[in-house]
Structures are given as C-alpha cells and as structure tokens.
Write a protein that holds these residues in place. Sequence first.
Motif, short mmCIF file in Angstrom:
data_model
loop_
_atom_site.label_atom_id
_atom_site.label_comp_id
_atom_site.label_asym_id
_atom_site.label_seq_id
_atom_site.Cartn_x
_atom_site.Cartn_y
_atom_site.Cartn_z
N LEU A 175 0.85 -1.25 -0.11
CA LEU A 175 0.07 -0.12 -0.02
C LEU A 175 0.83 1.22 0.10
O LEU A 175 0.52 2.14 -0.68
CB LEU A 175 -0.97 0.07 1.24
CG LEU A 175 -2.05 0.98 1.46
CD1 LEU A 175 -2.68 0.98 -0.20
CD2 LEU A 175 -2.94 0.70 2.51
N TYR A 217 2.61 1.41 -3.78
CA TYR A 217 1.81 2.01 -4.72
C TYR A 217 1.35 3.48 -4.63
O TYR A 217 1.04 4.14 -5.60
CB TYR A 217 0.26 1.05 -4.64
CG TYR A 217 0.77 -0.35 -5.67
CD1 TYR A 217 1.78 -1.12 -5.15
CD2 TYR A 217 -0.06 -0.46 -6.78
CE1 TYR A 217 1.94 -2.09 -5.94
CE2 TYR A 217 0.13 -1.56 -7.45
CZ TYR A 217 1.49 -2.56 -7.00
OH TYR A 217 1.53 -3.55 -7.72
N THR A 218 0.90 3.96 -3.46
CA THR A 218 0.47 5.11 -3.04
C THR A 218 1.64 6.17 -3.15
O THR A 218 1.44 7.41 -3.65
CB THR A 218 0.08 5.51 -1.42
OG1 THR A 218 -0.85 4.39 -0.98
CG2 THR A 218 -0.67 6.74 -1.23
N LEU A 259 5.88 12.05 -0.87
CA LEU A 259 4.46 11.44 -0.65
C LEU A 259 4.08 12.19 0.55
O LEU A 259 2.63 12.76 0.59
CB LEU A 259 4.36 9.98 -0.31
CG LEU A 259 2.90 9.67 0.23
CD1 LEU A 259 2.05 9.68 -0.72
CD2 LEU A 259 3.05 7.97 0.51
N TRP A 272 -6.64 5.06 5.67
CA TRP A 272 -5.51 4.56 4.74
C TRP A 272 -4.29 4.32 5.64
O TRP A 272 -3.67 3.30 5.37
CB TRP A 272 -5.30 5.65 3.62
CG TRP A 272 -3.74 5.23 3.02
CD1 TRP A 272 -3.63 4.48 2.00
CD2 TRP A 272 -2.28 5.77 3.46
NE1 TRP A 272 -2.29 4.45 1.50
CE2 TRP A 272 -1.60 5.29 2.27
CE3 TRP A 272 -1.73 6.77 4.48
CZ2 TRP A 272 -0.18 5.54 2.45
CZ3 TRP A 272 -0.65 6.85 4.57
CH2 TRP A 272 0.42 6.46 3.36
#
Length: 898
Positions: free
Chosen positions: A740, A743-744, A819, A852
Amino acid sequence: MYSNNNGASGNVQQRRKPTTRSRSKQQQQQCTSENVIEKNQTNGAQNERLHFRGSSKDAALSTPLLPRSRSTTSAINTPSPLCCNGGLSILNCCRDVNCHLNAPLRGSVDSSHSRRSESRQSSLAATPTPKQASPSPTTSERSRSCSRSRSRSCSCDGRLVDCHKHNAAAAAAATSIPQFTVNLSIDLFSWTLFLLAFCTRFYKLATPPHIVFDELHYGKYIAHYMRNIFFFDQHPPLGKQLIAGLVSFAGYDGNYTFTRIGAAYAPDVPIFWLRFIPALCGSLLAPAVYRLLLEARLHRWPAALGGLLVVLDNSLLTQSRFVLMESMLLLASTLGIACLLRFQRCRLGSLQWLCSGSAAGVLLACAGSVKYIGFLALALAGYLLCRHLWQLLYDASLTNRQLWMHALSRLLLFAGIPLAVYVGVFYVHFRTLHRAGPHDSIMTSAFQASLEGGLASITSGQPLAVVHGSQITLRHTHGRTCWLHSHAAVYPVRYKDKRGSSHQQQVTCYSFKDVNNWWIVKRPERDDLVVGEQPDVIQHGDVIQLVHGITSRALNSHDVAAPMTPQCQEVSCYIDYEIKMAGELLWRVEILNRNSEGDSWHAIKSEIRLVHESTGAALKFSGRQLPDWGFNQHEVVADRDQVHEDSIWNVEEHRYTKTQDQRERERQLLSAEMIPTRRTKLSFWAKLWELQTKMFWHGKHVQAHMYSSLPHEWPLMDKGIAYWLDAQSSAQIYLLGNVLIWYTATAGILVYAALLAFYAVRRRRLCFDVSQHEWQRFLMAGDTFFVGYLMHYLPYFFVDRTLFLHNYLPAFVFKLLLLCFVVEHVDYLLRRHCTGRAVHLVRIYRLALLLWLLAVCSVFATFLPLSYGARKMTIEEVRRLRWKDTWDFILQKNYALN
C-alpha cells in the motif's frame, strides 16, 4: 481616538465609535506602548500602523508588536523578542520587571509592590506627556488599566508567587554573578518514532541463526578484517569497518567460514552484534526522516507521518535486520540532506552554519563510503547548493566578496570534507588489511608484493633487473588478471567466417598460474640464453626477442588478421613451415614509468609496452575470449594504436637462466618455488589509485540471478528477493515492501509532477492558485525530494549489470518523503478552496487519510512473517501471501507456486 507614529511621514487614523470593552483594552495598550513603542519595531515591518477601536479582536490585531502576557505571546511566532528598552533579549536580560520577557521570573504582586506600582503609575498619569497639552479626562482611567494589566502580567500560569522576591533575586543576579541557562528540549514525536522502529528492528534480531542472503559476502569481509586479510569488494569499506570494529569488542575472531546461504552460524559467532549496527541505523532512520521533513518546512503531522511510514515498511524492516549495508547508507544520506537544508538557512560564518555544513559534508561522505550509490546524495547536495548560489546572485545586498565566500566555503565543506573522509576510510582499510588473501590476485604484481605473504617467487631473492637470459612471466597490468601464455596448439587453418590464419602456434592470455606462462628474454645478436657473470641489463628502447620457455619458439607477429579482432594483427609463436614466411620476431621495449623507475627494465614495478619492430604494432590484450580451439582463453593481438591501457605489461616472476640445456631449463621451470615469503613496499596513494581503478571498472559482475529485476519493475514491486528458507518448513524471509505504501508513493510522484506542470502553466498566465509561501515550499520539496528521487532512480536504466529490488531503496525513501509533502499540500488546497458546505471535504479527506494509515498497518502486520522468518509457515499460508503472480516465493520442496 489615538495615533501611533512610527517615524512615517504622517499618521494614519481610523475613527470608530468606542465601546467600553475596547476602550479599556486600548488604554492598556496605549499605556504600555508609550514606554516601548519607539524601540519595539522589527526590520522590514510596515511603517504605518492602523489602530482600530472596534472589537477586542481588532484591538489585538492593531498592536502586533506590543508586549503581551506569556499566554498571548506564546500564540504568536515572534522570531526575535525585544526588551522594553529595544534590545534583543535571549536570557531575560532586561532590568525592567514589567518587561514581557521577564514574565517567567515574576509571580503575583504583593501589597508593598502594588503600592509602589500604583504610586508610580499615578505620578505618570499626573504628569502630561509631550503629546498631551492638558490633562486628559481619561488619564486616571488609563493608569488604573495599566496597573491592572501589569498586575495581571505578573502572574505566571495562574500560580501566585511573591513577585517582590523574584524581582530582588533577578536584580541581585544581574548585578553580581552572570547566569548561564541550558535549555533541554525533547521531541516526543522523534523519540516515539525511534522507540517504535527500535522495537520492530531489534525484535528477535538473532533469528534466524543462519546466513541470510548477502550476509554470505559481507560476513566474509568482516572475517577478513578480523584476520587482517586483504579482500576485494566493489563497494567502499566503511560499513564493513564499523561492524568489524564492533564485533571485535564482542570477542569475534573471524575464524567462521561463510560457506552458503542458509548455513547455521557457529555457537561462538556473535550474531546479535553482527546485526546490531544495521538494526540501529534502521531504527534511527525513522526520526531522521521526520527531522528531514521538518527541515523542509513541512508541518509536524506530515513529518511524523513520514517517520511512521518508514517504521511500517516491510522492505526497510527486512533490510535493517541483517548484515547488509542499506540501512547505514539511507541514514547517512537522510541526515546529510537534513543538515544541508539547515545549513542553507544559516548566516554565513556563524557557528550553526559551520556545524551544519561540516555535519552535512561528513554524513554525505559516509553515505558514499558505505556504497557508491551514496554519492548520488552528494550529487543532489551539489545541485541544491548550486541552485541556492544562483539565488544569492540576485541579492543586491551581497558584495562580490561575500558571494565568493559563499562559493568557496561550499566548495571546501562539500568537496574537501567528503574527499578527506573517503581517503581516510581507505587509509584505515589498507592499514588493517596488510596480509595476502584469496582476492589479491585481481591486483597488480606490485600491489600483491606489498602484502605480507604475497607473491613468494617475486620477493624470495628474486633479481630486480631484467637482463639477457631472464626467465619472466609477463602480466597484463591493468584490467583483467592474466599472463602472456602459449602452448603447443596452433591456430586453425580457417575460422568460421572463412578467413585464413597463419596456422602458427597460439599465443593467448591465461588467467591462471601455469608453467606455459614463462618466457626468456634474448638479445637478437646472441645465440645463448645463459646469464653471464656481468648481466646484460635491458634498457628503455632496446630490441629483444621473447622465447617461450617450454616450446622454445619466439614471439612473432605479422600482417595477418587476428582470429577474434580482425582489425588487429595476429600474435603467434613462429614455426618455420618453409613456405617463405619469414619470422618477424623483434620487439622494442618501452618503459612507460621510467621517470620514477629509471631507464632499466625492472621486475614488478616497470610498466612496459612491447612494440613490434616490423609493423609498429603494440602487444595488446584484446579482451575477447577464444572459442574451444583456443581452450576459451583470451586473445592477444598486435594493435597499431599503441596508446592503450591493455597494451601495458609488467614482469611478475623473474629469475636468471643458469643452463643452456633446454631439458634442464624445463625441469627448473617446472620445479620453481612459489611460496610467499616477505613484503615489498608500495605507497598508500599508489595502492589507493589502483584499487579505485579496479573497483570502478573491473568490479565483480553477477551474470544472472533468478531474483534479479529491472528498474521499471521496482516502483510497483513486481519482483522481490528470497533471502532465506527454513530447512524444516516453508518459513522464509522474502524482501517485499508494504504494498500500500509503495503504490501510494508511486501515485504521489505522479500527482506532484502533474501539480508542478499545472502551477507552472497557470503562473505563466499570472494565475496564482497558491500563496507565495506555499509555492516556495512546493519548489523546495521538488528540489529536495522529486529531484532526489529521479537522481537515485534514473541512473539504473543505464547500468549494465545485474540489479535487485534493494537497489531501489534510496530512491524509495525520497519517494516516501515526497508523498508526505503531497499529502500535506492536498490538505492545504482543500482548506484553501473548500468553503461553506464544501468544508466537509477537508474532514472527509482527513478521515480517508486515517483509514489509509490503518490499512497500511494491516498490510504491514500481514507480511511480518516474511520479514522476520521466525514463525513456521504452511504451504497454504505462503500461498495466501502471494498477492502478485510475479512474486516467486519458494517452498521447502523447491517447487514453484501455481
């Protein structure tokens, strides 16, 4: 109505109907401002102030520079607090007890102090100021409000203490002994992240008690450090040195033999201490990422999020728990960039400037000294420094001298310090590894001879000068380790491409010690091969013949194309077939380093080039491998382009011919002693230069590996790496990241790139969607994180060697940092543009972010068995963890999953 004149050309006044509440607040502010307003200005502030008499909110906004109580001033970020006398106060140096900076030293006012304060305030009220022509009817009211304001300011955090005692103590301290204050601040976020990472990295650190993946190689290197045996590695040695230094205190002697992946460690091997430094660096990486995000001007919550994501990534966890170098590399790179960002904000020449710059230079050098990929972080630092210098050029307040100081100081800190650290690491390396070992054959003869116990036949009474009748082995000096070689086999009459050959005796370059590597130096005009009582020394420019020791045929070249490199001449040993092809056997000796070694041809150190007299071509190692008819040895040619490293040779083994009888010579060659004895000397700089050449150009290459991957497979984690498999079950350690997060983070790269293009186009059209402050933060994140990601990722597309997923981890950390900024920036955009009912989008976004994060924790916990390898797993459990078909998990019976 009142006015505040700050030295501007006129007073700006605002008329409003006063209220009782606003009047009292304004009276309090005016009473205080009459004492300090002229000395409480900050540079760059607006000269004209607007003062309102409306609500209390307007009154508070109208006096942003007036002294306030502790609770009020703490809410406003004032970078440089001023005393009431206009001076900058850091340690409560103001003598005035009513100064707002002395509030922590004051308590509530006792009765005697209150009386003195009231009398002083009443006298001030009775005396008209220069601005006041006659006593104002509100003077007494102002004095009472001032008194109440000062009385309130004497209370600290609601506690009632004796203000008089505090003032007396402060006055005594100011007039007697100077006081020094030490402030200790603890960042709970940073410590919490460290403790979380520490628990996950050190949990069952000695499990499994077997060799895991590249522990096979790094463990051997550390064992060589323990026994002072030279080894060759394609990466710098700092990481191995740190681990070796630690385990030496744990009593490790380095006698354990690392045989294969999965082999059990011996009971006397300190597994915990071998893995301690990588685990500690992996634990420190989380607070280091947090600190870097703060230095990049992110808020505390996205910075803490970045540190937490480091804790929750399975790949960083796995890579930190074993004797591997990546955790040390990532920690040094992250802290180095953080110190660099702080360095760029410091004043030139200040102590903080010097400490931050020096720390950044040392840390970035340590990153490059652990693995060469760490120098990409230093390249990123160079880019940031150049951009910052370019911005300084626009500053008209800086003189040319100051700009030169900026440039030269950065060159010293970020070029001089890293170079010194790098050279120092190798100095320790050579001082420690002074004994010969299995890896020294890749080095030159001179290097091997400098090691204790290396190249016995060279140092065991071997003559120095090469003379007529010398028996020598000629080694290819630079590049591949091989010796000039010949044997009785001949070149085929025709090659596969239908070209013909001379059908003469083959001459090759052989990578192993062999009796067919021996040659005899001969003067063309002499028929014997024996060294006389007066040796005939070969000088630079002399013409010689080389006679093969076993077959007694002379080295030859002619105008015939070489078998694998047809643009060059064939080299052979001449056979007289009586077909009118005369031998061309003369070679001229050119000593290339005669400035240091002299004109005489010496063994070991003289680097020579053999030039064919007839054609002017130089004897050269071509690098091509011969087919089966050449026994897969390497081709030797004569190239008319003489200036090439592969045309440089040196004498390695050397002795004098004592007999003319050929059979006796062969017997002596076959029985030659080759046991190492003692060392010769070679300077540190010569050894450093040679080793750097070997590491950069002739490193070890893994031809193929079932778990290798390509760079385009890394962002979406298409392939992992099997590190270890339990011998009793399907429990295994497999390098995989948190799906996760990966990919994020990849999506975050795309979002940032899209926003960057959008903002650039819009600002070109003079449409400003974000504030100037946010735009500058956006560019800083781009410079530091986005460019850092590209610099650590794109070069791998041009690397011609086998690559693995762990090569992506430095780029992944920068992607993770970006990110965090994108998450905060999207929150900023929602808060800026979502008003009215749309404000619920902000709450929805933050709720989605929380969900998330919970999902990230869930994925992290799901793949923990593959990170620790501490729990036995069934085949079905392993199958359920295979979320992608490209993940090649292995089972105990070694069959692939369907």
